[in-house]
Write an enzyme that holds these catalytic residues in place. Sequence first.
Site, PDB file in Angstrom:
ATOM      1  N   ARG A 262      -0.585 -82.485 -15.544  1.00  0.00           N
ATOM      2  CA  ARG A 262       0.018 -81.615 -16.541  1.00  0.00           C
ATOM      3  C   ARG A 262      -0.443 -82.072 -17.924  1.00  0.00           C
ATOM      4  O   ARG A 262      -0.527 -83.285 -18.198  1.00  0.00           O
ATOM      5  CB  ARG A 262       1.552 -81.649 -16.473  1.00  0.00           C
ATOM      6  CG  ARG A 262       2.138 -80.979 -15.235  1.00  0.00           C
ATOM      7  CD  ARG A 262       1.909 -79.477 -15.229  1.00  0.00           C
ATOM      8  NE  ARG A 262       2.524 -78.802 -14.099  1.00  0.00           N
ATOM      9  CZ  ARG A 262       1.948 -78.594 -12.924  1.00  0.00           C
ATOM     10  NH1 ARG A 262       0.705 -79.054 -12.730  1.00  0.00           N
ATOM     11  NH2 ARG A 262       2.564 -77.938 -11.963  1.00  0.00           N
TER      12      ARG A 262
ATOM     13  N   GLU B  66      -1.433 -72.841 -21.721  1.00  0.00           N
ATOM     14  CA  GLU B  66      -2.094 -72.202 -20.592  1.00  0.00           C
ATOM     15  C   GLU B  66      -2.016 -70.683 -20.727  1.00  0.00           C
ATOM     16  O   GLU B  66      -1.194 -70.145 -21.464  1.00  0.00           O
ATOM     17  CB  GLU B  66      -1.473 -72.674 -19.278  1.00  0.00           C
ATOM     18  CG  GLU B  66      -1.642 -74.173 -19.070  1.00  0.00           C
ATOM     19  CD  GLU B  66      -1.768 -74.588 -17.608  1.00  0.00           C
ATOM     20  OE1 GLU B  66      -1.524 -73.742 -16.726  1.00  0.00           O
ATOM     21  OE2 GLU B  66      -2.129 -75.758 -17.361  1.00  0.00           O
TER      22      GLU B  66
ATOM     23  N   HIS C 129      -6.591 -74.104 -14.345  1.00  0.00           N
ATOM     24  CA  HIS C 129      -5.558 -74.530 -13.395  1.00  0.00           C
ATOM     25  C   HIS C 129      -5.918 -74.087 -11.977  1.00  0.00           C
ATOM     26  O   HIS C 129      -5.107 -73.462 -11.269  1.00  0.00           O
ATOM     27  CB  HIS C 129      -4.185 -73.983 -13.804  1.00  0.00           C
ATOM     28  CG  HIS C 129      -3.064 -74.919 -13.445  1.00  0.00           C
ATOM     29  ND1 HIS C 129      -1.970 -75.122 -14.256  1.00  0.00           N
ATOM     30  CD2 HIS C 129      -2.861 -75.707 -12.361  1.00  0.00           C
ATOM     31  CE1 HIS C 129      -1.134 -75.980 -13.679  1.00  0.00           C
ATOM     32  NE2 HIS C 129      -1.668 -76.344 -12.523  1.00  0.00           N
TER      33      HIS C 129
END
Length: 293
Positions: free
Chosen positions: A225, A254, A273
């Site tokens: 993260r 993101e 991701h």
Amino acid sequence: MPKPICYAEVSLHPLAWEQLKAHYEITSDDSRLPEASAALVYSVPDHWAFSESTSRLKAVACHSCSSSAAAWMKEQGIALTLAHSLWRTVAEHTLALMMAAARNIVPADRAVRNGEWSGQDLKIPYSGWDFQQKTIGIWGMGKIGIELAGLISGFGMNRLYNDCRRLPAEQEQRLGIAYASVEDMLAQADYFCILLPLNEQTRGALGKEQFARMKKGCILINTARAGIIEEQAFLEALENGTIGAAGLDVFWRENDVQPAYLAERTNVVLTPHLGGSTYECDMVLANAVLERK
């Protein structure tokens, strides 16, 4: 006859979607959860337990689930599948980012596509770094960290790790990995992989003080993260050469346009991701509900 409804809050490989849609009507609309007989989620929400909105569920496939939610599903007769293949998939993506960052894959590819090879020796600007006889530090030795340690076992690397809980001695020996303090890992690691969960203890854990201890030119990989790293400290480490290259699968913002200091860096590899996104990993989830349709 209408298809049964599958609630899906996870993204899936196109071929996995195709197979799922052949047998289910797919929805990500929370308001339609009460109609669903199957669900695909990353983690089962605890508030689902004994909720009227989940009364029709017959099968749930996920990557993680609390013991209380698992007990509730067992009591309700809901088939639960925990798709543990995710951990290996993320470890493989971590390794892919290490390789891409170390060998300048992205800028070298771009240079060839742009026709630059005809005018210059591209081996000069895009020569990279080996793995053999280098030190890797793995910060976070959970399921993904253990998979990564196994993947790199044949690379001839000195392997260090740190976690809140130390592995049993026999497991360390089997993986060929040694426990070290974070400070020692930072000082020694040529490659530094972050695989920690994000929580109150780990948020901002890699900041200016830690970067000051990092070996100059270290290749940093983060598939955990973004919040574990202080953004400004990361930028400064990039600018002053503390970070020689980086591979990032997670970001402070993101699903958004990335700042120039990331987007314009040729020594930073960026993926959206994608760590757990493969056909095989997604089909573990899809097959779990297809078998219960």
